[in-house]
Write a protein that holds these residues in place. Sequence first.
Motif, PDB file in Angstrom:
ATOM      1  N   PRO A  12      -1.771  -0.480  -9.853  1.00  0.00           N
ATOM      2  CA  PRO A  12      -2.361  -1.816  -9.996  1.00  0.00           C
ATOM      3  C   PRO A  12      -1.450  -2.724 -10.820  1.00  0.00           C
ATOM      4  O   PRO A  12      -0.717  -2.266 -11.694  1.00  0.00           O
ATOM      5  N   ARG A  15      -2.797  -7.875 -15.291  1.00  0.00           N
ATOM      6  CA  ARG A  15      -3.465  -9.166 -15.071  1.00  0.00           C
ATOM      7  C   ARG A  15      -2.459 -10.320 -15.077  1.00  0.00           C
ATOM      8  O   ARG A  15      -2.477 -11.179 -14.201  1.00  0.00           O
ATOM      9  N   GLU A  97      -2.818  -6.171  -3.914  1.00  0.00           N
ATOM     10  CA  GLU A  97      -3.622  -6.176  -5.141  1.00  0.00           C
ATOM     11  C   GLU A  97      -4.926  -6.924  -4.921  1.00  0.00           C
ATOM     12  O   GLU A  97      -5.988  -6.484  -5.383  1.00  0.00           O
ATOM     13  N   ALA A  98      -4.881  -8.046  -4.210  1.00  0.00           N
ATOM     14  CA  ALA A  98      -6.104  -8.799  -3.928  1.00  0.00           C
ATOM     15  C   ALA A  98      -7.074  -7.944  -3.097  1.00  0.00           C
ATOM     16  O   ALA A  98      -8.281  -7.933  -3.369  1.00  0.00           O
ATOM     17  N   ARG A 100      -7.172  -4.664  -3.086  1.00  0.00           N
ATOM     18  CA  ARG A 100      -7.625  -3.597  -3.980  1.00  0.00           C
ATOM     19  C   ARG A 100      -8.769  -4.097  -4.854  1.00  0.00           C
ATOM     20  O   ARG A 100      -9.801  -3.433  -5.010  1.00  0.00           O
ATOM     21  N   LEU A 101      -8.614  -5.295  -5.401  1.00  0.00           N
ATOM     22  CA  LEU A 101      -9.651  -5.877  -6.253  1.00  0.00           C
ATOM     23  C   LEU A 101     -10.918  -6.177  -5.454  1.00  0.00           C
ATOM     24  O   LEU A 101     -12.035  -5.987  -5.950  1.00  0.00           O
ATOM     25  N   GLU A 102     -10.745  -6.626  -4.217  1.00  0.00           N
ATOM     26  CA  GLU A 102     -11.899  -6.901  -3.363  1.00  0.00           C
ATOM     27  C   GLU A 102     -12.682  -5.615  -3.090  1.00  0.00           C
ATOM     28  O   GLU A 102     -13.921  -5.607  -3.140  1.00  0.00           O
ATOM     29  N   LEU A 104     -12.792  -2.939  -5.006  1.00  0.00           N
ATOM     30  CA  LEU A 104     -13.458  -2.566  -6.255  1.00  0.00           C
ATOM     31  C   LEU A 104     -14.712  -3.400  -6.486  1.00  0.00           C
ATOM     32  O   LEU A 104     -15.746  -2.875  -6.920  1.00  0.00           O
ATOM     33  N   THR A 105     -14.630  -4.688  -6.180  1.00  0.00           N
ATOM     34  CA  THR A 105     -15.784  -5.565  -6.338  1.00  0.00           C
ATOM     35  C   THR A 105     -16.904  -5.156  -5.382  1.00  0.00           C
ATOM     36  O   THR A 105     -18.079  -5.107  -5.768  1.00  0.00           O
TER      37      THR A 105
END
Length: 119
Positions: A12, A15, A97-98, A100-102, A104-105
Amino acid sequence: MDRDRGIDKHLPLRRVEFHILLSLAAGERHGYGIIQDIEVRGEAPVPDVGTMYRALARMVESGLIESAVRRPAPDTGDERRNYYRITSAGIRVARAEAQRLELLTRAARLGGLLPKGVK
């Protein structure tokens, strides 16, 4: 699938690195301009100058961004600033990364940590 392994080694992202890539996806900027862009997006906390420039150096070294040749006109008082641009590898990593974050959300919603149907 060598390309996927090349992307995965960067994930990851920290930030600050993700925010740098978001800023540079819109065009070339200098470090302070990236900080200002993060402020405009309302992200808190905004990275300090030292954190920003260490991240920029790391990202240039890893090939996610590169120095831009752009230099402003001498009368703007901006001639000493270093400008950066995102590389094609940086774009691929930012998209990964976007995603991956989606995911996780989405998992957080399914797990009851976030309300369903709210973005």
